[in-house]
Write a protein that holds these residues in place. Sequence first.
Motif, PDB file in Angstrom:
ATOM      1  N   PHE A  45     -18.708   2.179 -28.600  1.00 55.48           N
ATOM      2  CA  PHE A  45     -20.012   2.747 -28.932  1.00 55.48           C
ATOM      3  C   PHE A  45     -20.491   2.358 -30.332  1.00 55.48           C
ATOM      4  O   PHE A  45     -21.549   2.837 -30.767  1.00 55.48           O
ATOM      5  CB  PHE A  45     -19.967   4.274 -28.827  1.00 55.48           C
ATOM      6  CG  PHE A  45     -19.882   4.782 -27.417  1.00 55.48           C
ATOM      7  CD1 PHE A  45     -20.989   4.758 -26.593  1.00 55.48           C
ATOM      8  CD2 PHE A  45     -18.685   5.272 -26.914  1.00 55.48           C
ATOM      9  CE1 PHE A  45     -20.926   5.222 -25.292  1.00 55.48           C
ATOM     10  CE2 PHE A  45     -18.601   5.749 -25.618  1.00 55.48           C
ATOM     11  CZ  PHE A  45     -19.724   5.719 -24.797  1.00 55.48           C
ATOM     12  N   LYS A  99     -21.631  -0.587 -31.527  1.00 55.28           N
ATOM     13  CA  LYS A  99     -22.857  -1.387 -31.543  1.00 55.28           C
ATOM     14  C   LYS A  99     -24.091  -0.563 -31.196  1.00 55.28           C
ATOM     15  O   LYS A  99     -25.111  -0.645 -31.903  1.00 55.28           O
ATOM     16  CB  LYS A  99     -22.720  -2.579 -30.585  1.00 55.28           C
ATOM     17  CG  LYS A  99     -23.902  -3.541 -30.676  1.00 55.28           C
ATOM     18  CD  LYS A  99     -23.685  -4.771 -29.811  1.00 55.28           C
ATOM     19  CE  LYS A  99     -24.878  -5.722 -29.917  1.00 55.28           C
ATOM     20  NZ  LYS A  99     -24.697  -6.929 -29.066  1.00 55.28           N
ATOM     21  N   PRO A 100     -24.071   0.242 -30.111  1.00 53.53           N
ATOM     22  CA  PRO A 100     -25.245   1.097 -29.857  1.00 53.53           C
ATOM     23  C   PRO A 100     -25.541   2.058 -31.008  1.00 53.53           C
ATOM     24  O   PRO A 100     -26.706   2.297 -31.335  1.00 53.53           O
ATOM     25  CB  PRO A 100     -24.854   1.861 -28.588  1.00 53.53           C
ATOM     26  CG  PRO A 100     -23.832   1.029 -27.935  1.00 53.53           C
ATOM     27  CD  PRO A 100     -23.081   0.353 -29.031  1.00 53.53           C
ATOM     28  N   THR A 101     -24.483   2.585 -31.606  1.00 58.82           N
ATOM     29  CA  THR A 101     -24.675   3.483 -32.747  1.00 58.82           C
ATOM     30  C   THR A 101     -25.388   2.772 -33.881  1.00 58.82           C
ATOM     31  O   THR A 101     -26.339   3.299 -34.481  1.00 58.82           O
ATOM     32  CB  THR A 101     -23.315   4.023 -33.233  1.00 58.82           C
ATOM     33  OG1 THR A 101     -22.742   4.849 -32.216  1.00 58.82           O
ATOM     34  CG2 THR A 101     -23.460   4.826 -34.512  1.00 58.82           C
ATOM     35  N   THR A 115     -27.286   0.111 -33.697  1.00 60.40           N
ATOM     36  CA  THR A 115     -28.662  -0.195 -33.286  1.00 60.40           C
ATOM     37  C   THR A 115     -29.562   1.023 -33.414  1.00 60.40           C
ATOM     38  O   THR A 115     -30.688   0.934 -33.902  1.00 60.40           O
ATOM     39  CB  THR A 115     -28.676  -0.704 -31.835  1.00 60.40           C
ATOM     40  OG1 THR A 115     -27.853  -1.878 -31.734  1.00 60.40           O
ATOM     41  CG2 THR A 115     -30.088  -1.055 -31.395  1.00 60.40           C
ATOM     42  N   LEU A 130     -27.353   5.048 -23.344  1.00 58.75           N
ATOM     43  CA  LEU A 130     -27.300   4.220 -24.550  1.00 58.75           C
ATOM     44  C   LEU A 130     -27.426   2.738 -24.229  1.00 58.75           C
ATOM     45  O   LEU A 130     -28.224   2.015 -24.834  1.00 58.75           O
ATOM     46  CB  LEU A 130     -25.990   4.479 -25.300  1.00 58.75           C
ATOM     47  CG  LEU A 130     -25.915   5.712 -26.199  1.00 58.75           C
ATOM     48  CD1 LEU A 130     -24.512   5.874 -26.737  1.00 58.75           C
ATOM     49  CD2 LEU A 130     -26.893   5.604 -27.352  1.00 58.75           C
ATOM     50  N   PHE A 131     -26.630   2.276 -23.279  1.00 57.30           N
ATOM     51  CA  PHE A 131     -26.620   0.849 -22.978  1.00 57.30           C
ATOM     52  C   PHE A 131     -27.887   0.420 -22.235  1.00 57.30           C
ATOM     53  O   PHE A 131     -28.312  -0.730 -22.355  1.00 57.30           O
ATOM     54  CB  PHE A 131     -25.358   0.489 -22.194  1.00 57.30           C
ATOM     55  CG  PHE A 131     -24.118   0.509 -23.043  1.00 57.30           C
ATOM     56  CD1 PHE A 131     -23.874  -0.494 -23.970  1.00 57.30           C
ATOM     57  CD2 PHE A 131     -23.216   1.545 -22.958  1.00 57.30           C
ATOM     58  CE1 PHE A 131     -22.746  -0.480 -24.770  1.00 57.30           C
ATOM     59  CE2 PHE A 131     -22.072   1.578 -23.746  1.00 57.30           C
ATOM     60  CZ  PHE A 131     -21.838   0.561 -24.657  1.00 57.30           C
ATOM     61  N   THR A 185     -30.793   1.716 -22.982  1.00 56.36           N
ATOM     62  CA  THR A 185     -31.709   1.585 -24.113  1.00 56.36           C
ATOM     63  C   THR A 185     -31.477   0.271 -24.851  1.00 56.36           C
ATOM     64  O   THR A 185     -32.435  -0.384 -25.286  1.00 56.36           O
ATOM     65  CB  THR A 185     -31.528   2.766 -25.083  1.00 56.36           C
ATOM     66  OG1 THR A 185     -31.723   3.992 -24.376  1.00 56.36           O
ATOM     67  CG2 THR A 185     -32.514   2.688 -26.239  1.00 56.36           C
ATOM     68  N   MET A 186     -30.213  -0.111 -24.984  1.00 56.95           N
ATOM     69  CA  MET A 186     -29.892  -1.380 -25.639  1.00 56.95           C
ATOM     70  C   MET A 186     -30.483  -2.559 -24.866  1.00 56.95           C
ATOM     71  O   MET A 186     -31.040  -3.491 -25.460  1.00 56.95           O
ATOM     72  CB  MET A 186     -28.374  -1.536 -25.744  1.00 56.95           C
ATOM     73  CG  MET A 186     -27.713  -0.582 -26.729  1.00 56.95           C
ATOM     74  SD  MET A 186     -27.954  -1.109 -28.429  1.00 56.95           S
ATOM     75  CE  MET A 186     -26.912  -2.563 -28.454  1.00 56.95           C
TER      76      MET A 186
END
Length: 505
Positions: free
Chosen positions: A307, A309-311, A313, A487-488, A490-491
């Motif tokens: 988590f 990378k999403p954090t 971003t 999250l992903f 949204t990424m």
Amino acid sequence: MAPPRATSHRPAVRRRKSVNFFQSLLDKYLNIRFFKYLFLEPAAVPLVGVFILLAESVINLIVIRHVPYTEIDWVAYMQECEGFLNGTTNYALLRGDTGPLVYPAAFVYIYSALYFVTSQGANVRLAQYIFAGIYLLQLALVLRLYAKSRKVPPYVLVLSAFTSYRIHSIYVLRLFNDPVAVLLLYASLNLFLDRRWSLGSAFFSLAVGVKMNILLYAPALFLFYLANLGVLKTFVQLLICGVIQLLLGAPFLLTHPVEYLRGSFDLGRIFEHKWTVNYRFLTREFFENRSFHLSLLGLHLLLLLVFAKPTWTFFQSYVRLRRVEDQLQPQIAQKNREVKTQKKGKKPEKETEQENFSNEQKSFLKAFEKSLQKAAGSKATPTPPTRSEPERYGIHFDRCTQLALLPFFLSNLIGVACARSLHYQFYVWYFHSLPYLAWSTPYSLGVKCLILGLIEYCWNTYPSTYFSSGALHFSHLLLLAGVAKQLFQTMRLNNAVKEQQKKVQ
């Protein structure tokens, strides 16, 4: 004969005006539309929050007066602090009925103060009232975060606050130190979102000084520092946290440093299997096995990496939106001043080129509103301005706190889900963030409520059973999977937008 005076009708006119005013209030607020707004609209959280705090004040008083207090750790806390107040600075010698002192120095100072205020711990009723105040203050800080983010409908917060017997018990019937640490943690989160960095770092370090579980937020906080402040200023904030720990521990570090570090920051401490909430289905031998503990630590680190990378971003997007806010808010304020002067019939002040909204900024305002309304799960219902009444400019920029809060709450959830053992008082570690996490998943309303209800059931089952422990892990897994999917997704959308922008350029 003299004509009657015209003033004889004035009382009737006043009565008619007061009746009309009262009737307008009834028409405005006593209707289904307004009640639906209070029930469903996240923007109503500030108003509903006042009701929650008032009701919780009454509930806590009723609990204190009519539910018997249960002694668990309060006497032990007082005994440990009494040893310190008598001059002992060796952590190995500071003990209570439940064992040695295992909390950092801020705990000692806070409970030493409670020792004096409560007549050496004898006035338990006064301590209960103090903890009721802690509960209400923390709830106010939590509601402030929910009000800023506009993520969760008010009815969810009402049900969550009023129906948790375990939470009320932990605060006012058990007097654990966990609520004190969590109170300081939420104070620091509010300060960080207000961009009061040094004070937020101070409160975060104080929270760690009460209980070490606050470090579960540390991975997210470190990335939050970097995204907002850069490397050099991040180092300064970490230095503030470290210096506070040194100052708090100074009496112990200068006399018996090894005993203090070993006692207050013991990462290898093994909890008793009989108190576990989450691993009742394991045998005691397997539960205490070192390899099992190391595997949980490895899983914890792996999930944090997944988590990361999403954090990052989310935090970068939060920083960009805050910068846009700094740019646009003065212009919005200027526009509203012009609207106000127009309503008064005055000629507006001459605009400077800098104060005019560019087309790009106007487009951003509309896109920002729509995107966050969609993220909050609400439908936009804009009211077009009429020619007879000038438009008032405004945008709730604080909704971008959604991008900051979710990674913080997720980091803590990962730590709780991977904990070697959870005791009943640990429920406060993440209880107030659960509605936010549930509403950050793509699940239906029924599934969200099922997750919250199942977690509440597990923490209220005493002693824990095979089923309650398994159900708690299932709930954590379902919640993590839902947040991860959101999250992903949204990424992916973020990357698709970037690709489109590159093509246009």
